[in-house]
Design a protein around this motif. Structure first.
Motif, PDB file in Angstrom:
ATOM      1  N   LEU A  52       0.811  -1.227   0.000  1.00  0.00           N
ATOM      2  CA  LEU A  52       0.000   0.000   0.000  1.00  0.00           C
ATOM      3  C   LEU A  52       0.841   1.273   0.000  1.00  0.00           C
ATOM      4  CD1 LEU A  52      -2.913  -1.052   2.383  1.00  0.00           C
ATOM      5  CD2 LEU A  52      -2.931  -0.904  -0.111  1.00  0.00           C
ATOM      6  N   ASP A  53       2.017   1.215   0.588  1.00  0.00           N
ATOM      7  CA  ASP A  53       2.831   2.430   0.628  1.00  0.00           C
ATOM      8  C   ASP A  53       3.272   2.872  -0.764  1.00  0.00           C
ATOM      9  OD1 ASP A  53       2.578   2.522   3.357  1.00  0.00           O
ATOM     10  OD2 ASP A  53       4.470   1.451   3.740  1.00  0.00           O
ATOM     11  N   SER A  54       3.395   1.904  -1.690  1.00  0.00           N
ATOM     12  CA  SER A  54       3.749   2.268  -3.068  1.00  0.00           C
ATOM     13  C   SER A  54       2.558   2.129  -4.011  1.00  0.00           C
ATOM     14  CB  SER A  54       4.905   1.394  -3.561  1.00  0.00           C
ATOM     15  OG  SER A  54       4.521   0.029  -3.584  1.00  0.00           O
ATOM     16  N   PHE A  55       1.613   1.285  -3.646  1.00  0.00           N
ATOM     17  CA  PHE A  55       0.454   1.033  -4.510  1.00  0.00           C
ATOM     18  C   PHE A  55      -0.449   2.270  -4.594  1.00  0.00           C
ATOM     19  CE2 PHE A  55      -3.842  -0.738  -5.244  1.00  0.00           C
ATOM     20  CZ  PHE A  55      -3.606  -1.442  -6.413  1.00  0.00           C
ATOM     21  N   ILE A  56      -0.578   2.984  -3.482  1.00  0.00           N
ATOM     22  CA  ILE A  56      -1.387   4.202  -3.448  1.00  0.00           C
ATOM     23  C   ILE A  56      -0.449   5.405  -3.569  1.00  0.00           C
ATOM     24  CG2 ILE A  56      -3.002   5.575  -2.085  1.00  0.00           C
ATOM     25  CD1 ILE A  56      -3.820   2.979  -0.661  1.00  0.00           C
ATOM     26  N   HIS A  57      -0.799   6.319  -4.423  1.00  0.00           N
ATOM     27  CA  HIS A  57       0.005   7.530  -4.627  1.00  0.00           C
ATOM     28  C   HIS A  57       0.200   8.262  -3.298  1.00  0.00           C
ATOM     29  CE1 HIS A  57       1.119  11.522  -6.098  1.00  0.00           C
ATOM     30  NE2 HIS A  57       1.465  10.918  -7.246  1.00  0.00           N
ATOM     31  N   PRO A  58       1.403   8.811  -3.067  1.00  0.00           N
ATOM     32  CA  PRO A  58       1.662   9.483  -1.773  1.00  0.00           C
ATOM     33  C   PRO A  58       0.634  10.544  -1.422  1.00  0.00           C
ATOM     34  CG  PRO A  58       3.708   9.207  -2.997  1.00  0.00           C
ATOM     35  CD  PRO A  58       2.604   8.774  -3.914  1.00  0.00           C
ATOM     36  N   GLU A  59       0.133  11.265  -2.399  1.00  0.00           N
ATOM     37  CA  GLU A  59      -0.814  12.341  -2.110  1.00  0.00           C
ATOM     38  C   GLU A  59      -2.193  11.820  -1.725  1.00  0.00           C
ATOM     39  OE1 GLU A  59      -0.965  15.078  -5.331  1.00  0.00           O
ATOM     40  OE2 GLU A  59       1.166  15.632  -5.192  1.00  0.00           O
ATOM     41  N   HIS A  60      -2.436  10.513  -1.950  1.00  0.00           N
ATOM     42  CA  HIS A  60      -3.766   9.965  -1.667  1.00  0.00           C
ATOM     43  C   HIS A  60      -3.749   8.896  -0.580  1.00  0.00           C
ATOM     44  CE1 HIS A  60      -5.879  11.917  -5.019  1.00  0.00           C
ATOM     45  NE2 HIS A  60      -4.742  11.775  -5.692  1.00  0.00           N
ATOM     46  N   GLN A  61      -2.669   8.796   0.138  1.00  0.00           N
ATOM     47  CA  GLN A  61      -2.572   7.760   1.158  1.00  0.00           C
ATOM     48  C   GLN A  61      -3.705   7.853   2.180  1.00  0.00           C
ATOM     49  OE1 GLN A  61      -0.491   5.127   1.843  1.00  0.00           O
ATOM     50  NE2 GLN A  61       0.539   5.333  -0.149  1.00  0.00           N
ATOM     51  N   GLN A  62      -4.128   9.026   2.496  1.00  0.00           N
ATOM     52  CA  GLN A  62      -5.187   9.212   3.502  1.00  0.00           C
ATOM     53  C   GLN A  62      -6.484   9.736   2.890  1.00  0.00           C
ATOM     54  OE1 GLN A  62      -4.470   8.015   6.444  1.00  0.00           O
ATOM     55  NE2 GLN A  62      -2.360   7.645   5.716  1.00  0.00           N
ATOM     56  N   ASN A  63      -6.645   9.549   1.597  1.00  0.00           N
ATOM     57  CA  ASN A  63      -7.835  10.062   0.909  1.00  0.00           C
ATOM     58  C   ASN A  63      -9.009   9.123   1.145  1.00  0.00           C
ATOM     59  OD1 ASN A  63      -9.781  11.080  -0.778  1.00  0.00           O
ATOM     60  ND2 ASN A  63      -8.394  11.376  -2.528  1.00  0.00           N
ATOM     61  N   SER A  64      -9.788   9.413   2.164  1.00  0.00           N
ATOM     62  CA  SER A  64     -10.928   8.556   2.516  1.00  0.00           C
ATOM     63  C   SER A  64     -12.130   8.785   1.615  1.00  0.00           C
ATOM     64  CB  SER A  64     -11.323   8.811   3.969  1.00  0.00           C
ATOM     65  OG  SER A  64     -11.705  10.168   4.158  1.00  0.00           O
ATOM     66  N   GLN A  65     -12.041   9.753   0.699  1.00  0.00           N
ATOM     67  CA  GLN A  65     -13.159  10.001  -0.214  1.00  0.00           C
ATOM     68  C   GLN A  65     -13.220   8.947  -1.325  1.00  0.00           C
ATOM     69  OE1 GLN A  65     -15.349  12.493   0.526  1.00  0.00           O
ATOM     70  NE2 GLN A  65     -14.022  12.636   2.342  1.00  0.00           N
ATOM     71  N   LEU A  66     -12.105   8.307  -1.608  1.00  0.00           N
ATOM     72  CA  LEU A  66     -12.078   7.263  -2.641  1.00  0.00           C
ATOM     73  C   LEU A  66     -12.314   5.919  -1.959  1.00  0.00           C
ATOM     74  CD1 LEU A  66      -9.027   8.486  -4.747  1.00  0.00           C
ATOM     75  CD2 LEU A  66     -11.463   8.797  -5.233  1.00  0.00           C
ATOM     76  N   LYS A  67     -13.394   5.219  -2.379  1.00  0.00           N
ATOM     77  CA  LYS A  67     -13.840   4.035  -1.624  1.00  0.00           C
ATOM     78  C   LYS A  67     -12.801   2.924  -1.599  1.00  0.00           C
ATOM     79  CE  LYS A  67     -16.393   1.649  -5.335  1.00  0.00           C
ATOM     80  NZ  LYS A  67     -17.692   1.008  -5.686  1.00  0.00           N
ATOM     81  N   TYR A  68     -12.077   2.732  -2.701  1.00  0.00           N
ATOM     82  CA  TYR A  68     -11.108   1.635  -2.709  1.00  0.00           C
ATOM     83  C   TYR A  68      -9.929   1.935  -1.800  1.00  0.00           C
ATOM     84  CZ  TYR A  68     -13.769  -0.231  -6.637  1.00  0.00           C
ATOM     85  OH  TYR A  68     -14.760  -0.731  -7.416  1.00  0.00           O
ATOM     86  N   ILE A  69      -9.472   3.188  -1.808  1.00  0.00           N
ATOM     87  CA  ILE A  69      -8.358   3.548  -0.922  1.00  0.00           C
ATOM     88  C   ILE A  69      -8.803   3.422   0.535  1.00  0.00           C
ATOM     89  CG2 ILE A  69      -6.902   5.452  -0.148  1.00  0.00           C
ATOM     90  CD1 ILE A  69      -6.719   6.363  -3.048  1.00  0.00           C
ATOM     91  N   ARG A  70     -10.005   3.880   0.798  1.00  0.00           N
ATOM     92  CA  ARG A  70     -10.524   3.766   2.173  1.00  0.00           C
ATOM     93  C   ARG A  70     -10.626   2.296   2.590  1.00  0.00           C
ATOM     94  NH1 ARG A  70     -14.827   6.258   1.392  1.00  0.00           N
ATOM     95  NH2 ARG A  70     -16.345   4.557   1.252  1.00  0.00           N
ATOM     96  N   ARG A  71     -11.109   1.435   1.684  1.00  0.00           N
ATOM     97  CA  ARG A  71     -11.270   0.008   2.008  1.00  0.00           C
ATOM     98  C   ARG A  71      -9.912  -0.643   2.261  1.00  0.00           C
ATOM     99  NH1 ARG A  71     -13.692  -3.627  -2.615  1.00  0.00           N
ATOM    100  NH2 ARG A  71     -15.508  -2.284  -2.236  1.00  0.00           N
ATOM    101  N   PHE A  72      -8.952  -0.355   1.396  1.00  0.00           N
ATOM    102  CA  PHE A  72      -7.651  -1.005   1.546  1.00  0.00           C
ATOM    103  C   PHE A  72      -6.939  -0.546   2.818  1.00  0.00           C
ATOM    104  CE2 PHE A  72      -7.492  -1.109  -3.386  1.00  0.00           C
ATOM    105  CZ  PHE A  72      -8.362  -2.181  -3.407  1.00  0.00           C
ATOM    106  N   GLN A  73      -7.043   0.749   3.115  1.00  0.00           N
ATOM    107  CA  GLN A  73      -6.371   1.253   4.318  1.00  0.00           C
ATOM    108  C   GLN A  73      -7.058   0.753   5.582  1.00  0.00           C
ATOM    109  OE1 GLN A  73      -3.557   2.370   4.239  1.00  0.00           O
ATOM    110  NE2 GLN A  73      -3.174   4.091   2.855  1.00  0.00           N
ATOM    111  N   ASP A  74      -8.390   0.668   5.539  1.00  0.00           N
ATOM    112  CA  ASP A  74      -9.132   0.221   6.727  1.00  0.00           C
ATOM    113  C   ASP A  74      -8.928  -1.255   7.018  1.00  0.00           C
ATOM    114  OD1 ASP A  74     -10.066   2.766   7.025  1.00  0.00           O
ATOM    115  OD2 ASP A  74     -12.092   2.367   6.263  1.00  0.00           O
TER     116      ASP A  74
END
Length: 509
Positions: A52-74
């Motif tokens: 996840l540290d490289s899979f998600i762009h650094p600027e969007h690591q905490q972007n909870s507005q995008l459902k997939y990023i939120r799901r993967f981080q959670d």
């Protein structure tokens, strides 16, 4: 390289249903082990790796507005937690599968010792990932949702050129997938397009649905994949993940489908003695039309067929143009023809060997033959002497005019004869031919044309094999008068076949 079997493999896809909690992931594994232990399949648990540290762009690591990023981080798990889950699955007897969504994850999957590497549908044409994945020694499973046929062809070729062992999964990227969207005929399509390649089905249908899995298994899917989870007061499931109870019902349906299919896709099924006996009672026996002396070669005119048959009696089912029968004793009209009363010789293997030699001669000559023409083997003194006396004739057309292709194998001679109604010309296409007209011999070369008028006695032979065209007036049966009177009296001196052009490619039938 050892061959990996994908047969009868059921994959329980955990995906993110562990909710990022190690204990809940362990609970899912234990529940799946409990419901699957009594079923005749191999089972695997599948995980998903994302760096996840490289899979998600650094600027969007905490972007909870995008459902997939939120799901993967959670639902993030540590490497230690994933290894604990994998070891728990192996302790329960599961094989292990893991999906890699990035190049770093491919390395981790190999390092962690999984049994299979999975490529998800969204990554099917992620060529940087594929280039990395194909270097991994693990067998692969690839899902095809959303991929075009050109894309699938390219990826299959890419894998095959690198001698990769892999299974191609039919998959529809709709969650859940409606019945009308399942398109299970794609399993047949893939099997026909990619012969020998293991095909599977990755499912996203309603978790209560059992028919899609049954149909997929019946169509030949070797691998079935289904999302699984455990729901409780703290964990809910999505609309395409199955509970342990639903998995048990699904597995019962798959077991029934396996039973109904019979596990005989690659061979003829076993025929029981009871089935054979039942059918024999319905089959006609062979009876004699008239009295026959001993040592008679039997023909179709000597038989009639009726039921009931007797134990040891020849059946209509036993007879064929390849079976030669000779009476051992005097036979009486209307009596049953018993096996012990005749000598039997099956000539099919001899005929097929002759056909193989004819095909070799045709291929050597370069002559192309139309499919499904009549082929006649003339064996004037019996098949056992065919390579000395005889010829093979393909009838191309026989109307007011006639064209035939006559083939002589090396060392073969067609005996002297004449025609009263037919005039013919021989055109040597290939090989060497010695032709005799009323006793006068001439040596023919390819391209030579020789006229044979009515009443002219002729014979021909070849030292190395020959193919010639016969162009003539209409051919009439029984218009060949042989100088050797024994030939006219010889029964069963011809074998009739249909010539199939694919025989030239070795496909004898």
């Amino acid at each position: 390289m050892s061959v990996i079997s994908f047969a009868d493999l059921i994959i329980f896809e955990m995906a993110n249903n562990h909710s990022g909690e190690l204990q809940h992931g362990l609970r899912i594994i234990n529940k799946m082990a409990a419901v699957s232990k009594d079923f005749p399949f191999r089972f695997a648990v599948k995980f998903q790796y994302r760096d996840l540290d490289s899979f998600i762009h650094p600027e969007h690591q905490q972007n909870s507005q995008l459902k997939y990023i939120r799901r993967f981080q959670d639902t993030r798990l540590s490497e230690k937690d994933f290894l604990t889950l994998k070891e728990a699955a192996q302790a329960q007897g599961f094989l292990t599968v893991c999906t890699a969504f990035d190049e770093n994850s491919v390395l981790k999957i190999q390092e962690h010792g999984y049994d299979f590497l999975k490529v998800a549908s969204c990554s099917f044409t992620d060529w940087p990932l594929l280039e990395k994945a194909v270097q991994c020694p693990l067998p692969m499973i690839l899902s095809t949702a959303g991929a075009s046929l050109d894309d699938i062809d390219r990826v299959v070729t890419f894998m095959q050129h690198r001698d990769k062992q892999f299974c191609l999964m039919h998959c529809v990227g709709r969650y859940p997938t409606k019945d009308a969207e399942l398109c299970l005929d794609q399993i047949d399509f893939f099997q026909e397009r990619y012969p020998g390649l293991p095909i599977g089905f990755s499912t996203h249908e309603n978790p209560d649905a059992i028919y899609p899995g049954m149909l997929a298994l019946a169509k030949g899917a070797q691998v079935l994949e289904r999302h699984v989870g455990v729901a409780d007061e703290n964990h809910s499931l999505n609309a395409y993940s199955s509970t342990p109870q639903q998995i048990r019902v699904w597995l019962e349906a798959l077991r029934q489908a396996k039973l109904l299919c019979g596990n005989c896709r690659d061979k003829r099924r076993d025929i029981s003695a009871a089935e054979t006996a039942e059918l024999r009672g319905l089959q006609r026996g062979v009876f004699l039309r008239h009295d026959l002396p001993a040592n008679t070669i039997l023909s179709d005119d000597d038989f009639f067929f009726a039921m009931p048959n007797q134990p040891g009696q020849l059946l209509a089912n036993d007879l064929s143009k390849y079976l030669l029968l000779k009476s051992k004793r005097e036979l009486k009209a209307e009596e049953a023809l018993m096996r012990e009363d005749v000598e039997m010789r099956n000539t099919r293997s001899q005929v097929l060997e002759i056909v193989k030699k004819l095909c070799a001669l045709l291929k050597k000559s370069g002559l192309h033959i139309q499919n499904k023409l009549d082929l006649e083997l003339s064996h004037h003194f019996g098949l056992e002497h065919f390579h000395q006396f005889g010829c093979s004739i393909i009838t191309v057309v026989n109307r007011e005019y006639c064209k035939k292709i006559i083939m002589l194998l090396p060392g073969q001679k067609n005996p002297e004869h004449a025609h009263q109604r037919k005039e013919e010309s021989f055109h040597l296409i290939y090989g060497d031919l010695c032709l005799s007209l009323d006793g006068k011999k001439q040596q023919c070369q390819p391209g030579d044309i020789v006229l044979v008028e009515r009443g002219v006695k002729h014979d021909f032979s070849s030292e190395n094999g020959a193919i010639l065209e016969e162009i003539s007036t209409r051919h009439y049966k029984n218009d060949s008068y042989y100088s050797d009177q024994r030939i006219g009296k010889t029964d069963s001196r011809k074998t009739y076949l249909t010539f199939y052009s694919d025989w030239l490619e070795g496909e004898l039938r």
